[in-house]
Design an enzyme around this catalytic site. Sequence first.
Site, PDB file in Angstrom:
ATOM      1  N   ASP A 112       0.873  -1.155   0.000  1.00 31.53           N
ATOM      2  CA  ASP A 112       0.000   0.000   0.000  1.00 31.53           C
ATOM      3  C   ASP A 112       0.925   1.225   0.000  1.00 31.53           C
ATOM      4  O   ASP A 112       2.134   1.097   0.258  1.00 31.53           O
ATOM      5  CB  ASP A 112      -0.888  -0.026   1.253  1.00 31.53           C
ATOM      6  CG  ASP A 112      -1.699   1.238   1.411  1.00 31.53           C
ATOM      7  OD1 ASP A 112      -2.365   1.647   0.438  1.00 31.53           O
ATOM      8  OD2 ASP A 112      -1.645   1.850   2.497  1.00 31.53           O
ATOM      9  N   ASP A 114      -0.077   5.159   0.962  1.00 30.31           N
ATOM     10  CA  ASP A 114      -0.300   6.164   2.007  1.00 30.31           C
ATOM     11  C   ASP A 114      -0.394   5.523   3.390  1.00 30.31           C
ATOM     12  O   ASP A 114      -1.197   4.619   3.617  1.00 30.31           O
ATOM     13  CB  ASP A 114      -1.574   6.939   1.709  1.00 30.31           C
ATOM     14  CG  ASP A 114      -1.485   7.710   0.404  1.00 30.31           C
ATOM     15  OD1 ASP A 114      -0.703   8.667   0.330  1.00 30.31           O
ATOM     16  OD2 ASP A 114      -2.179   7.326  -0.563  1.00 30.31           O
TER      17      ASP A 114
END
Length: 217
Positions: free
Chosen positions: A9, A11
């Site tokens: 991922d 952020d």
Amino acid sequence: MNRTAVLFDMDGLMVDTEPLARRAWSQVVAPYGRAISDDLYGRMLGRRTVESAQLVLDDLALPVPVQELVERKTAVFLSSLDGGAPAMPGLWVLLERIEALGLPWAVATSTPRPVAEIVLGKLGVTGRYGALACGDEVEHGKPAPDIFLLAAARLGVAPAACLALEDSAAGCAAAAAAGMRVVAVPTELTRDESFACAHGRYPSLAAVADALEVLLV
């Protein structure tokens, strides 16, 4: 089956952008006398920008079209990156370990591709990742598995052969639904989540690096 690729991922996992994103949302709603509560922002974590914008509109009853809200937030957020994108602790150690093992890695993010490319460029990893899959490229965002499945397909790796790293409950659910082994690396914002779908929970990316060989088996 051994894991032969790693999916990140972005952020809150690779780059410490969640405080910047929350500040951007707060700045956008402030002229209407509204504020982003902890509860509201918690429900936005891991979601696509357009879905987060809809949550904001529904909760705060703003007289703004959803796409206009997205554009305003994005402009404020990108301006906050002028000084660069701050890496999460342990990122460089983990990437060096992954690359030393000769493993391909990709980014699977809810962020729209034009914004994700800017963030990853400012982080300094452009050219290092093997694939990028973004929220504006799939029909369903996290917690649906679409983004992770797309990232695996672009790497040319079976989903079951992927180790996914996530910081949000929605992202963890997405990777698990894709049939991947998922590891949770919670932030201050997500540390109270149960992450029941995760194979393991680690305090930092450096801790993941230390356990990487075990996680791949």
